[in-house]
Design a protein around this motif. Structure first.
Motif: not given
Length: 638
Positions: A337, A341, A401, A405
């Protein structure tokens, strides 16, 4: 003066007699007419109705329950079989209103106990269909059958019936995956098709037996039989054979299942092994287990109470219903992740002094290695399971966020195809979840804890195995499933979640390289396990707290009750370049993921990949992996 003498009027008397004769004749004629009219009505007008009633008293339609489909493992071994058995049945309509006395006679004939008598009456009183024989004694012996035959004259409505009863030859080994069948209860009776389930007394209760009930059951058949006044069948007039239930062939391997159970060594825990390319579940273990044969014909109160009240909870399916903090096993997903990102790069480093601090906060979030690992990049963070690095990464990602994921890999949701009805969803926390459930704000410290798989985060061993399979497939989603073929027809699954798509596919290799180093690099947390492997595998250890430890206090197992000690977890897949198996292991209160759970994983993968000579069954080729950063001072790894 004498009264006059009355002379007899013969004419008048004759008229009276004739009138009476006509009235009598008319009455007789009317009665005869009524009789003939009634006979005409019964024998002509209502001929079909009464002939049908008469025929119904002589001819009965009996249902023939279908034989239940068998269940096989991938090698053709029977996991769920049907065995011939004799049961004693009672048809209350034929026994009359005094059927409880009939049960007393049966108890006397068979020399049974009063407690068994009470159980029999309870079974007979359960919901049923009219004129349907209700079995109340199962698995009759030859002696019991002979006693009933000798006393049949005094037992109207009692019959010995031959039927097929479910039998599980592997007993507790597949109890939590295949499940079991049991007697149909009153609530189920109201929901089932009264036609197709006439004559059927058992239904799937858990596992595969429950999910594929419609396919395993089949279609009912019928017999038209002629009976005598006592209701005994004299001859069969017509027969329509039932359609047997479909056979199921599973992905599961009975030999691998046995290896997995032996590897757990009798400890409480769960094992899931998945074939990444197909999603087929190769092994599913929840220990301790129980013998499902006890439930088929009705478990005794004492035996059920023993299972229900056991402190080890053998009836609890840890694979599907057990929600545990995943611990460090989710760190590869957190790392991916961060890379995807753009929060970190492969070269990003964090200095670890043994703890992490949020800005303007005094609380110290400790690394498991209190002395720290120095400068740590993403590869080292994975193979050293460095908490400080992932505290920092989770803080940069943010909980929402991070949660997105996690969910993309199957955490926080039911993932299996044919075990989903019994599967828990687990929990991936977020701001919205906490506000909705607890009506509280989300705190930064909770994000840090979630980044190492603790706090509110919960997952099942099945979800961890699926997340591992998605990692092995480099993002491709294939739902876990038990059944390979249904009556020789492959099952098609069309509700698979979307694949995990990332911006730079090389990040898959970077994360998997860190997982590989967990087992094959000397400073990896499970190097002692991986160094002896004849193949390359990628894995990640995890330790999940059961009880919280206060700030600054060290974990001391001697001061903690055994059932309050940390859970041990490990996930892995192999071979790295062409994965053929993904495994998730959870050992309750095992304390060390790398020391306790990892050896279990290796034994399972060895059994699946290696031949009798200890060599890999198929060539996997050379595996390239990213070299680790320069070594720092060695520290003990949990």
């Amino acid at each position: 003066m004498a009264s006059p003498i009355r002379l007899k009027d013969h004419e008048r008397d004759a008229r009276v007699v004739r009138a009476r004769i006509w009235v009598g004749a008319l009455l007789v004629l009317i009665l005869v007419s009524v009789l003939f009219a009634r006979l005409y009505h019964l024998q002509v007008t209502q001929y079909e109705h009464h002939s049908t009633l008469s025929e119904s008293n002589r001819v009965h339609l009996l249902s023939i329950p279908p034989s239940r489909g068998l269940i096989f493992d991938r090698n053709g071994k029977i996991i769920a079989d049907n065995r011939a058995s004799f049961s004693l049945t009672l048809t209350r309509e034929r026994a009359g209103s005094d059927w409880p006395t009939l049960l007393d006679d049966v108890v006397e004939v068979l020399a049974l106990t009063p407690s068994e008598r009470r159980l029999f009456e309870k079974r007979v009183r359960q919901g049923r269909r009219p004129f349907e024989p209700v079995p109340f004694i199962f698995n009759l012996t030859e002696e019991q059958i002979a006693r009933i035959a000798v006393n049949q004259y005094r037992l109207p409505g009692i019959e010995v019936q031959a039927n097929l009863v479910r039998y599980y030859p592997f007993k507790e080994h597949f109890a939590h995956s295949v499940g079991y069948v049991g007697r149909i209860n009153e609530q189920e009776l109201k929901q089932l098709d009264p036609v197709n389930y006439s004559g059927t007394h058992h239904i799937g209760k858990t596992g595969i037996e429950y999910f594929y009930e419609d396919q395993l059951h089949g279609e009912v058949g019928y017999e038209e039989v002629e009976t005598n006044a006592r209701g005994r069948v004299m001859r069969v007039l017509k027969r329509t054979d039932p359609t047997p239930g479909a056979d199921l062939h599973l992905y599961m391997d009975a030999d691998l299942q046995e290896v997995a159970e032996q590897a757990l060594g009798g400890r409480r825990g769960a094992v899931v092994a998945i074939e990444p390319s197909t999603g087929g579940i190769l092994a599913l273990v929840s220990q301790p287990g129980y013998d499902p044969n006890l439930f088929v014909t009705g478990i005794s109160f004492g035996a059920y109470a023993e299972l229900r009240d056991s402190i080890d909870r053998p009836l609890f399916n840890r694979v599907l219903r057990g929600s545990y903090p995943p611990g460090s096993t989710i760190k590869p997903i957190v790392a991916l992740a961060g890379l995807d990102s753009g929060v970190i790069t492969p070269q990003s480093r964090v200095f670890d002094p043994g703890f992490y601090k949020l800005p303007n906060v005094k609380h110290l979030y400790r690394n498991w290695n209190r002395t720290g690992d120095g400068w740590v990049d993403v590869n080292m963070a994975i193979y050293r399971s460095n908490d400080t690095y992932f505290y920092d990464l989770a803080h940069k990602l943010g909980i929402d966020r991070l949660a997105d994921y996690m969910k993309a890999f199957g955490l926080g949701q039911r993932v299996s195809v044919d075990l989903s009805r019994e599967e828990s969803e687990g929990l991936v926390p977020s701001r919205q979840w906490k506000r909705a459930v607890r009506n509280q704000s989300w705190y930064p410290g909770e994000t840090l804890i979630a980044g190492i798989g603790q706090g509110y985060m919960l997952s099942t061993p099945m979800q961890l195995a699926q997340a591992t399979a998605v990692l092995a497939n480099r993002g491709q989603w294939v739902r876990p499933r038990m059944v390979r073929t249904l009556q020789d027809q492959a099952l098609v699954v069309d509700d698979t979640p979307p694949d995990v798509s990332i911006k730079d596919p090389q990040n898959w290799d970077r994360v998997i390289a860190g997982m590989e180093n967990v087992l094959h690099f000397p400073r990896g947390t499970a190097y002692r396990v991986g160094s002896t492997a004849a193949y390359r595998m990628a894995g990640k250890s995890g330790t999940a707290q059961v009880v919280a430890i206060r700030q600054g206090e060290k974990y001391d197992r001697t001061k903690i009750n055994e059932r309050h000690r940390d859970h041990a977890l490990f996930i892995a897949f192999a071979p790295v370049d062409a994965p053929r198996i993904a495994v998730a292991v959870m050992v309750e209160n095992g304390e060390s993921g790398s020391g306790v759970a990892a050896p279990v994983v290796k034994k399972i993968i060895d059994a699946w990949l290696l031949n009798a000579e200890g060599q890999v069954k198929e060539t996997t080729g050379k595996v390239e992996y990213f070299p680790p950063p320069p070594p720092v001072e060695e520290a003990h790894a949990q």
